[in-house]
Design a protein around this motif. Structure first.
Motif: not given
Length: 198
Positions: A40-41, A68-69, A86-88, A119-121
């Motif tokens: 989801k993230q 992120g998001g 998201e970073a953009g 929630r991925v990193r």
């Protein structure tokens, strides 16, 4: 221990930092997300050549975050695409290829309507940031700071689990992105006009 350098303006901003309570999601470094567990993230450790990472500070409430998001339909289920988008949007950031680090297991599913999720990193090189602009999704106008990964964990309020996550990110960044494993200690706010990194 070397002294961390920063401007009076950054000192004033850091004095207003508010840390979110830790959620206690278990960190699964290097493990792939199990089939059937929705992602989801996607949030990212974005490294500049001197080993520092990008953190975002919401000047309204002082909350610090990594870029992120949430994954959106246009991301087609790709956490790397979600991170780049998201970073953009949040930081006007242009990033290199995103590398998977692991995931946090959210058993409560606060990002998934009460159903468990991941929630991925990820980690990536920060290539440039454009002129500062509000996030189109939230209207938030983030302050963009470069900080050493260990200090990012402190500002995020993630404690020991966050340090474990940062170590995985730093190790990958040193191997794959060629950044030093001991980052520059200066805290720097990125210029409102933007900046490119070598």
């Amino acid at each position: 221990m070397s002294r961390i350098e920063y401007s009076a303006e950054i000192a004033e901003l850091l004095g207003r930092v508010r840390r979110r309570p830790t959620a206690g999601w278990p960190w699964r470094p290097g493990e792939q997300v199990p089939e059937g567990l929705p992602v989801k993230q996607s949030w990212g450790w974005l490294f500049v050549p001197d080993g520092r990472v990008l953190t975002l500070v919401n000047p309204k409430d002082g909350v610090v975050s990594l870029p992120g998001g949430s994954l959106e339909p246009e991301d087609a289920g790709d956490p790397g695409a979600a991170l780049a988008r998201e970073a953009g949007e949040e930081a006007q950031a242009l990033i290199g290829a995103a590398h998977y680090l692991g995931y946090l297991y959210d058993r409560v599913g606060s990002a998934n309507g009460g159903h468990e999720c991941a929630r991925v990193r990820m980690a990536a090189a920060l290539r440039a940031v454009g002129p500062t602009a509000p996030d189109p999704a939230s209207g938030r106008h983030y302050r963009r700071l470069l900080v050493a990964p260990g200090l990012a964990v402190e500002l995020l309020g993630w404690g020991e689990p966050g340090l474990r996550q940062a170590r995985v990110a730093v190790d990958l960044a040193a191997r794959r992105l060629g950044v030093p494993s001991a980052a520059e200690e200066t805290i720097e706010e990125l210029p409102a006009a933007g900046l490119a990194f070598g």
